[in-house]
Scaffold this motif. Structure first.
Motif, mmCIF file in Angstrom:
data_model
loop_
_atom_site.group_PDB
_atom_site.id
_atom_site.type_symbol
_atom_site.label_atom_id
_atom_site.label_comp_id
_atom_site.label_asym_id
_atom_site.label_seq_id
_atom_site.Cartn_x
_atom_site.Cartn_y
_atom_site.Cartn_z
ATOM 1 N N GLU A 180 0.736 -1.219 -0.219
ATOM 2 C CA GLU A 180 -0.168 -0.010 -0.022
ATOM 3 C C GLU A 180 0.650 1.337 -0.074
ATOM 4 O OE1 GLU A 180 -2.000 -0.804 3.851
ATOM 5 O OE2 GLU A 180 -2.636 -2.665 2.901
ATOM 6 N N ALA A 182 -0.117 5.270 -0.817
ATOM 7 C CA ALA A 182 -1.423 5.623 -0.993
ATOM 8 C C ALA A 182 -2.167 6.637 -0.791
ATOM 9 C CB ALA A 182 -2.322 4.424 -0.294
ATOM 10 N N TRP A 210 -13.215 5.734 0.143
ATOM 11 C CA TRP A 210 -12.457 4.802 1.173
ATOM 12 C C TRP A 210 -13.103 4.526 2.467
ATOM 13 C CZ3 TRP A 210 -8.511 4.684 4.805
ATOM 14 C CH2 TRP A 210 -8.003 3.288 5.038
ATOM 15 N N LYS A 230 -4.349 -0.581 -4.434
ATOM 16 C CA LYS A 230 -3.852 -0.140 -3.202
ATOM 17 C C LYS A 230 -4.762 0.315 -2.074
ATOM 18 C CE LYS A 230 0.705 1.556 -4.900
ATOM 19 N NZ LYS A 230 1.923 1.593 -3.973
ATOM 20 N N TYR A 231 -5.942 1.088 -2.652
ATOM 21 C CA TYR A 231 -6.925 1.351 -1.789
ATOM 22 C C TYR A 231 -7.914 0.129 -1.297
ATOM 23 C CZ TYR A 231 -5.986 6.242 -1.298
ATOM 24 O OH TYR A 231 -5.274 7.471 -0.793
ATOM 25 N N GLN A 260 -6.982 -2.924 -1.112
ATOM 26 C CA GLN A 260 -5.990 -3.867 -0.267
ATOM 27 C C GLN A 260 -5.824 -3.132 1.110
ATOM 28 O OE1 GLN A 260 -2.065 -4.385 -1.786
ATOM 29 N NE2 GLN A 260 -1.443 -5.615 -0.090
ATOM 30 N N MET A 261 -5.691 -1.780 1.182
ATOM 31 C CA MET A 261 -5.599 -1.164 2.431
ATOM 32 C C MET A 261 -7.076 -1.234 2.917
ATOM 33 S SD MET A 261 -4.034 2.572 2.808
ATOM 34 C CE MET A 261 -5.416 3.425 1.903
ATOM 35 N N THR A 277 -6.791 -4.804 4.787
ATOM 36 C CA THR A 277 -5.663 -4.812 5.731
ATOM 37 C C THR A 277 -5.987 -4.050 7.178
ATOM 38 O OG1 THR A 277 -4.173 -3.082 5.124
ATOM 39 C CG2 THR A 277 -3.782 -5.199 4.259
ATOM 40 N N TRP A 307 -10.403 -6.408 -3.950
ATOM 41 C CA TRP A 307 -8.914 -6.530 -4.078
ATOM 42 C C TRP A 307 -8.615 -7.837 -5.064
ATOM 43 C CZ3 TRP A 307 -5.441 -8.765 0.260
ATOM 44 C CH2 TRP A 307 -4.138 -8.638 -0.091
#
Length: 158
Positions: free
Chosen positions: A36, A39, A53, A89-90, A92-93, A96, A137
């Protein structure tokens, strides 16, 4: 933007230098990395994706995940690898961050510098949010055009 996104964005904004580059205008300056990283720093994508997000609960993740995936498709249609990678990335973030809150009460992974033992499941709403983001994702990760564009960008620009 959710409170989670605000506090996370504020916390990460101090980590490392800001980029003074418009990556849409200068995509060759973008370094495709793992995870990430960047980001909260790569513009104009941060400004386009961060407001979408949120991971407070499943509803926020449903809305955010779908909106970010829609942006991914727009970037894909424009052959905009940086945008596609930032959307990834967003997503995935979202996974996580939500999973950290799902496994650690209050999202606190460390206590006085020591890693806490994870709880199964400390926050069920965040777990649901994480699973939603994971599905979006993985959909991006499986996209052949994205994978090809990422590989081509790495070959050309490192």
């Amino acid at each position: 933007m959710s409170d989670d996104a605000e506090s996370t964005a504020a916390g990460d904004a101090d980590d490392g230098p800001e980029y003074d580059v418009d990556f849409r205008e200068r995509p060759e300056e973008y370094e495709v990395g793992r995870g990430e990283e960047g980001a909260f720093k790569v513009e104009p994508y941060k400004g386009e994706l961060l407001p979408l997000w949120g991971y407070a609960d499943r509803e926020a993740a449903d809305e955010g995940g779908e909106a970010i995936y829609d942006r991914f498709l727009e970037y894909r249609a424009d052959d905009d690898l940086v945008g596609m990678d930032m959307a990834r990335k967003y997503l995935q973030m979202g996974y996580t961050r939500a999973m950290r809150y799902a496994r650690y009460p209050g999202g606190q992974k460390y206590d006085d510098g020591e890693e806490r033992d994870p709880v199964r499941w400390a926050d069920h709403d965040k777990r649901e949010a994480a699973l939603v983001y994971e599905a979006w994702w993985k959909r991006v990760e499986a996209d052949d055009r994205y994978a090809e564009a990422r590989a081509e960008h790495r070959e050309r620009h490192g």
